[in-house]
Motif scaffolding. Structure first.
Motif, short mmCIF file in Angstrom:
data_model
loop_
_atom_site.label_atom_id
_atom_site.label_comp_id
_atom_site.label_asym_id
_atom_site.label_seq_id
_atom_site.Cartn_x
_atom_site.Cartn_y
_atom_site.Cartn_z
N ARG A 80 -56.56 -69.17 -23.68
CA ARG A 80 -55.57 -69.78 -24.57
C ARG A 80 -54.41 -70.44 -23.82
NH1 ARG A 80 -57.98 -70.50 -29.07
NH2 ARG A 80 -56.16 -70.29 -30.35
N ARG A 81 -54.67 -70.94 -22.63
CA ARG A 81 -53.63 -71.63 -21.87
C ARG A 81 -53.42 -73.04 -22.38
NH1 ARG A 81 -54.36 -70.35 -15.50
NH2 ARG A 81 -54.82 -68.16 -15.69
N LEU A 82 -52.37 -73.65 -21.88
CA LEU A 82 -52.02 -75.02 -22.21
C LEU A 82 -52.83 -75.95 -21.33
CD1 LEU A 82 -49.69 -76.83 -23.56
CD2 LEU A 82 -48.68 -76.67 -21.31
N ILE A 83 -53.42 -76.99 -21.92
CA ILE A 83 -54.11 -78.00 -21.12
C ILE A 83 -53.53 -79.36 -21.48
CG2 ILE A 83 -56.01 -78.26 -22.75
CD1 ILE A 83 -57.78 -78.75 -20.21
N TYR A 84 -53.30 -80.18 -20.46
CA TYR A 84 -52.79 -81.52 -20.70
C TYR A 84 -53.35 -82.45 -19.65
CZ TYR A 84 -49.30 -80.30 -17.14
OH TYR A 84 -48.66 -79.91 -15.99
N LYS A 101 -54.34 -77.28 -16.36
CA LYS A 101 -54.33 -76.10 -17.22
C LYS A 101 -53.24 -75.19 -16.69
CE LYS A 101 -57.56 -72.48 -18.29
NZ LYS A 101 -58.94 -72.06 -18.22
N LYS A 102 -52.25 -74.91 -17.51
CA LYS A 102 -51.08 -74.14 -17.08
C LYS A 102 -50.71 -73.08 -18.10
CE LYS A 102 -49.51 -77.15 -13.82
NZ LYS A 102 -49.14 -76.97 -12.50
N VAL A 103 -49.99 -72.09 -17.62
CA VAL A 103 -49.36 -71.11 -18.51
C VAL A 103 -47.91 -71.56 -18.65
CG1 VAL A 103 -48.68 -68.72 -18.84
CG2 VAL A 103 -50.84 -69.25 -17.74
N VAL A 104 -47.54 -71.98 -19.83
CA VAL A 104 -46.16 -72.43 -20.09
C VAL A 104 -45.72 -71.88 -21.43
CG1 VAL A 104 -46.28 -74.49 -18.67
CG2 VAL A 104 -46.97 -74.61 -21.04
N SER A 105 -44.72 -72.48 -22.01
CA SER A 105 -44.19 -71.97 -23.28
C SER A 105 -45.24 -72.04 -24.38
CB SER A 105 -42.97 -72.78 -23.69
OG SER A 105 -43.37 -74.01 -24.23
N ARG A 106 -44.88 -71.55 -25.52
CA ARG A 106 -45.81 -71.46 -26.64
C ARG A 106 -45.95 -72.76 -27.41
NH1 ARG A 106 -43.19 -65.93 -28.81
NH2 ARG A 106 -43.69 -64.72 -26.98
N LEU A 107 -45.24 -73.77 -27.04
CA LEU A 107 -45.19 -74.98 -27.84
C LEU A 107 -46.24 -76.02 -27.41
CD1 LEU A 107 -41.33 -75.46 -27.93
CD2 LEU A 107 -42.77 -74.40 -29.67
N THR A 108 -46.97 -76.53 -28.38
CA THR A 108 -47.91 -77.62 -28.11
C THR A 108 -47.14 -78.87 -27.71
OG1 THR A 108 -49.48 -76.72 -29.68
CG2 THR A 108 -49.74 -79.03 -29.11
N MET A 109 -45.94 -79.05 -28.26
CA MET A 109 -45.14 -80.23 -27.94
C MET A 109 -44.85 -80.31 -26.44
SD MET A 109 -43.93 -82.96 -29.13
CE MET A 109 -44.03 -82.70 -30.87
N GLU A 110 -44.67 -79.16 -25.79
CA GLU A 110 -44.43 -79.18 -24.34
C GLU A 110 -45.63 -79.76 -23.61
OE1 GLU A 110 -43.28 -76.33 -20.59
OE2 GLU A 110 -43.00 -75.57 -22.61
N ALA A 111 -46.83 -79.45 -24.08
CA ALA A 111 -48.04 -80.02 -23.47
C ALA A 111 -48.03 -81.53 -23.62
CB ALA A 111 -49.29 -79.43 -24.12
#
Length: 136
Positions: A80-84, A101-111
């Motif tokens: 469930r990590r962020l991918i961009y 693929k990174k572990v960052v905040s919970r927001l999709t907007m950040e991606a």
């Protein structure tokens, strides 16, 4: 070479695989590969063997720089990590792409923002390269 070893695509389009069966990005699962990862890795190599004579074509009158970017939170069921990522085109030819693929905040907007920032930086770099090469 034997044409039977070539394949027309690097992946099966319907593949949506995970760490236990198959792969989304082959390198992601190198720490604990499964048999399906090896099969997909071989398919990618067969695809590459069939594309040795491919190249990028540039038409001087149709050179324009364009880019696309996107980000997603939770796209991978495994962690469930962020991918961009982003891709950059000169004309109709893809010249650069990236997926992270990174572990960052919970927001999709950040991606979305991270993807946009990376794409903007790459477009600026490709633009500077074209200027250095004296391409209009």
């Amino acid at each position: 070479m034997n044409k039977a070893l070539f394949t027309s695509t690097p992946m099966v389009a319907s593949s949506k695989l995970n760490k236990d069966e198959g792969v989304n990005n082959v390198a992601q699962y190198m720490y604990a590969p499964r048999e399906q990862h090896l099969l997909i890795g071989k398919r990618i190599l067969h695809y590459l063997a069939g594309t040795l004579n491919y190249g990028l074509g540039f038409m001087p009158d149709k050179l324009h720089l364009s880019a696309f970017s996107d980000g997603d939170r939770g796209g991978f069921a495994d962690d469930r990590r962020l991918i961009y990522g982003h891709c950059v085109f000169v004309g109709e030819s893809l010249v650069s792409w990236s997926a992270k693929k990174k572990v960052v905040s919970r927001l999709t907007m950040e991606a979305e923002y991270r993807s946009l920032v990376d794409a903007t930086a790459k477009v600026a770099w490709v633009d500077a390269l074209l200027i250095d090469l004296k391409v209009p």
